[in-house]
Design a protein around this motif. Structure first.
Motif, PDB file in Angstrom:
ATOM      1  N   GLY A  97       4.828  31.304 -11.181  1.00  0.00           N
ATOM      2  CA  GLY A  97       5.064  32.667 -10.732  1.00  0.00           C
ATOM      3  C   GLY A  97       3.841  33.328 -10.122  1.00  0.00           C
ATOM      4  N   ARG A  98       2.690  32.700 -10.243  1.00  0.00           N
ATOM      5  CA  ARG A  98       1.444  33.276  -9.715  1.00  0.00           C
ATOM      6  C   ARG A  98       1.335  33.014  -8.226  1.00  0.00           C
ATOM      7  N   MET A  99       0.891  34.020  -7.472  1.00  0.00           N
ATOM      8  CA  MET A  99       0.650  33.840  -6.042  1.00  0.00           C
ATOM      9  C   MET A  99      -0.741  33.240  -5.873  1.00  0.00           C
ATOM     10  N   LEU A 100      -0.850  32.325  -4.908  1.00  0.00           N
ATOM     11  CA  LEU A 100      -2.070  31.545  -4.760  1.00  0.00           C
ATOM     12  C   LEU A 100      -2.292  31.207  -3.300  1.00  0.00           C
ATOM     13  N   ARG A 101      -3.533  31.107  -2.927  1.00  0.00           N
ATOM     14  CA  ARG A 101      -3.916  30.615  -1.602  1.00  0.00           C
ATOM     15  C   ARG A 101      -4.778  29.399  -1.844  1.00  0.00           C
ATOM     16  N   ALA A 102      -4.465  28.275  -1.189  1.00  0.00           N
ATOM     17  CA  ALA A 102      -5.202  27.025  -1.401  1.00  0.00           C
ATOM     18  C   ALA A 102      -5.618  26.427  -0.067  1.00  0.00           C
ATOM     19  N   GLU A 103      -6.754  25.738  -0.077  1.00  0.00           N
ATOM     20  CA  GLU A 103      -7.270  25.107   1.127  1.00  0.00           C
ATOM     21  C   GLU A 103      -7.749  23.701   0.782  1.00  0.00           C
ATOM     22  N   GLY A 104      -7.365  22.738   1.615  1.00  0.00           N
ATOM     23  CA  GLY A 104      -7.788  21.369   1.385  1.00  0.00           C
ATOM     24  C   GLY A 104      -7.133  20.397   2.347  1.00  0.00           C
ATOM     25  N   LEU A 105      -7.359  19.117   2.091  1.00  0.00           N
ATOM     26  CA  LEU A 105      -6.821  18.044   2.916  1.00  0.00           C
ATOM     27  C   LEU A 105      -5.409  17.702   2.451  1.00  0.00           C
ATOM     28  N   VAL A 106      -4.469  17.706   3.367  1.00  0.00           N
ATOM     29  CA  VAL A 106      -3.072  17.402   3.043  1.00  0.00           C
ATOM     30  C   VAL A 106      -2.832  15.914   3.224  1.00  0.00           C
ATOM     31  N   SER A 107      -2.231  15.298   2.209  1.00  0.00           N
ATOM     32  CA  SER A 107      -1.815  13.895   2.319  1.00  0.00           C
ATOM     33  C   SER A 107      -0.344  13.827   1.923  1.00  0.00           C
ATOM     34  N   VAL A 108       0.272  12.683   2.162  1.00  0.00           N
ATOM     35  CA  VAL A 108       1.677  12.499   1.807  1.00  0.00           C
ATOM     36  C   VAL A 108       1.776  11.305   0.870  1.00  0.00           C
ATOM     37  N   GLN A 109       2.387  11.517  -0.298  1.00  0.00           N
ATOM     38  CA  GLN A 109       2.621  10.448  -1.267  1.00  0.00           C
ATOM     39  C   GLN A 109       4.081  10.472  -1.673  1.00  0.00           C
ATOM     40  N   ASP A 110       4.728   9.338  -1.557  1.00  0.00           N
ATOM     41  CA  ASP A 110       6.153   9.219  -1.884  1.00  0.00           C
ATOM     42  C   ASP A 110       6.995  10.260  -1.140  1.00  0.00           C
ATOM     43  N   GLY A 111       6.623  10.552   0.105  1.00  0.00           N
ATOM     44  CA  GLY A 111       7.379  11.480   0.929  1.00  0.00           C
ATOM     45  C   GLY A 111       7.132  12.949   0.633  1.00  0.00           C
ATOM     46  N   ARG A 112       6.179  13.244  -0.263  1.00  0.00           N
ATOM     47  CA  ARG A 112       5.876  14.635  -0.625  1.00  0.00           C
ATOM     48  C   ARG A 112       4.461  14.992  -0.188  1.00  0.00           C
ATOM     49  N   LYS A 113       4.282  16.226   0.275  1.00  0.00           N
ATOM     50  CA  LYS A 113       2.951  16.695   0.667  1.00  0.00           C
ATOM     51  C   LYS A 113       2.144  17.010  -0.584  1.00  0.00           C
ATOM     52  N   VAL A 114       0.882  16.560  -0.576  1.00  0.00           N
ATOM     53  CA  VAL A 114       0.003  16.723  -1.735  1.00  0.00           C
ATOM     54  C   VAL A 114      -1.371  17.166  -1.252  1.00  0.00           C
ATOM     55  N   MET A 115      -2.008  18.029  -2.032  1.00  0.00           N
ATOM     56  CA  MET A 115      -3.378  18.451  -1.766  1.00  0.00           C
ATOM     57  C   MET A 115      -4.158  18.225  -3.064  1.00  0.00           C
ATOM     58  N   PHE A 116      -5.174  17.346  -3.025  1.00  0.00           N
ATOM     59  CA  PHE A 116      -5.964  17.043  -4.210  1.00  0.00           C
ATOM     60  C   PHE A 116      -7.190  17.946  -4.291  1.00  0.00           C
ATOM     61  N   ASN A 117      -7.464  18.438  -5.496  1.00  0.00           N
ATOM     62  CA  ASN A 117      -8.613  19.293  -5.794  1.00  0.00           C
ATOM     63  C   ASN A 117      -8.837  20.373  -4.737  1.00  0.00           C
ATOM     64  N   PRO A 118      -7.809  21.180  -4.468  1.00  0.00           N
ATOM     65  CA  PRO A 118      -7.960  22.200  -3.421  1.00  0.00           C
ATOM     66  C   PRO A 118      -8.867  23.343  -3.872  1.00  0.00           C
ATOM     67  N   ARG A 119      -9.501  23.970  -2.904  1.00  0.00           N
ATOM     68  CA  ARG A 119     -10.205  25.232  -3.139  1.00  0.00           C
ATOM     69  C   ARG A 119      -9.087  26.271  -3.200  1.00  0.00           C
ATOM     70  N   TYR A 120      -9.154  27.196  -4.146  1.00  0.00           N
ATOM     71  CA  TYR A 120      -8.042  28.137  -4.291  1.00  0.00           C
ATOM     72  C   TYR A 120      -8.515  29.540  -4.606  1.00  0.00           C
ATOM     73  N   GLU A 121      -7.641  30.506  -4.314  1.00  0.00           N
ATOM     74  CA  GLU A 121      -7.839  31.918  -4.662  1.00  0.00           C
ATOM     75  C   GLU A 121      -6.550  32.399  -5.300  1.00  0.00           C
ATOM     76  N   LEU A 122      -6.682  33.040  -6.458  1.00  0.00           N
ATOM     77  CA  LEU A 122      -5.518  33.651  -7.084  1.00  0.00           C
ATOM     78  C   LEU A 122      -5.240  34.962  -6.377  1.00  0.00           C
ATOM     79  N   ARG A 123      -3.961  35.246  -6.122  1.00  0.00           N
ATOM     80  CA  ARG A 123      -3.549  36.450  -5.394  1.00  0.00           C
ATOM     81  C   ARG A 123      -2.609  37.273  -6.247  1.00  0.00           C
ATOM     82  N   GLY A 124      -2.715  38.581  -6.188  1.00  0.00           N
ATOM     83  CA  GLY A 124      -1.756  39.463  -6.854  1.00  0.00           C
ATOM     84  C   GLY A 124      -1.570  39.140  -8.317  1.00  0.00           C
ATOM     85  N   GLY A 125      -0.733  39.926  -8.975  1.00  0.00           N
ATOM     86  CA  GLY A 125      -0.426  39.690 -10.384  1.00  0.00           C
ATOM     87  C   GLY A 125       0.669  38.665 -10.538  1.00  0.00           C
ATOM     88  N   SER A 126       0.837  38.184 -11.751  1.00  0.00           N
ATOM     89  CA  SER A 126       1.877  37.176 -12.007  1.00  0.00           C
ATOM     90  C   SER A 126       3.189  37.810 -12.345  1.00  0.00           C
TER      91      SER A 126
END
Length: 146
Positions: A117-146
């Motif tokens: 339920g938390r809003m988040l902004r993430a930045e990183g390298l996008v990869s695809v595993q088993d047909g799903r988009k994945v971002m490992f160890n992204p840099r992130y910012e928490l946004r707004g309240g939960s």
């Protein structure tokens, strides 16, 4: 008698004003209202997330290409502890109204503020595993309240 050009109803010229001296509405308000009434809650939430993500300068998840760095923003749907290769890994599913991406923090069991339920902004390298988009160890910012 007034001159009226062909195809223009009398009184509908460029100088015509509606209520309060404003130009008449183009029907957008009623159309928007009817669309909102006919849409499901999930559709309305998706539209709001897309609008919010766009305001933050984030790339829609559907447009994120493999092996490229992107900034994405949305709401965390799920957060789970899922071991990878014998080591702990915190995995969160981020939804922005267009698609879902998995954010994975390797070697972490818990991160303060990373909750469903938390809003988040993430930045990183996008990869695809088993047909799903994945971002490992992204840099992130928490946004707004939960």
């Amino acid at each position: 008698m007034d001159e009226v050009s062909a195809g223009t109803p009398q009184g509908a010229g460029p100088g015509r004003r509606g209520r309060g001296g404003r130009p008449p509405a183009k029907g957008g308000g009623l159309r928007r209202f009817l669309r909102r009434m006919a849409s499901s809650t999930a559709e309305l939430e998706a539209e709001e997330l897309q609008r919010t993500s766009g305001d933050e300068g984030a790339t829609p998840i559907t447009e994120c290409g493999e092996r490229t760095r992107h900034c994405v923003a949305g709401t965390l749907r799920t957060v789970t502890l899922r071991p990878r290769g014998g080591a702990p890994a915190l995995e969160a599913e981020l939804y922005d109204g267009t698609d879902v991406i998995s954010l994975v923090w390797l070697g972490r069991r818990k991160i303060a503020g990373i909750d469903p339920g938390r809003m988040l902004r993430a930045e990183g390298l996008v990869s695809v595993q088993d047909g799903r988009k994945v971002m490992f160890n992204p840099r992130y910012e928490l946004r707004g309240g939960s």
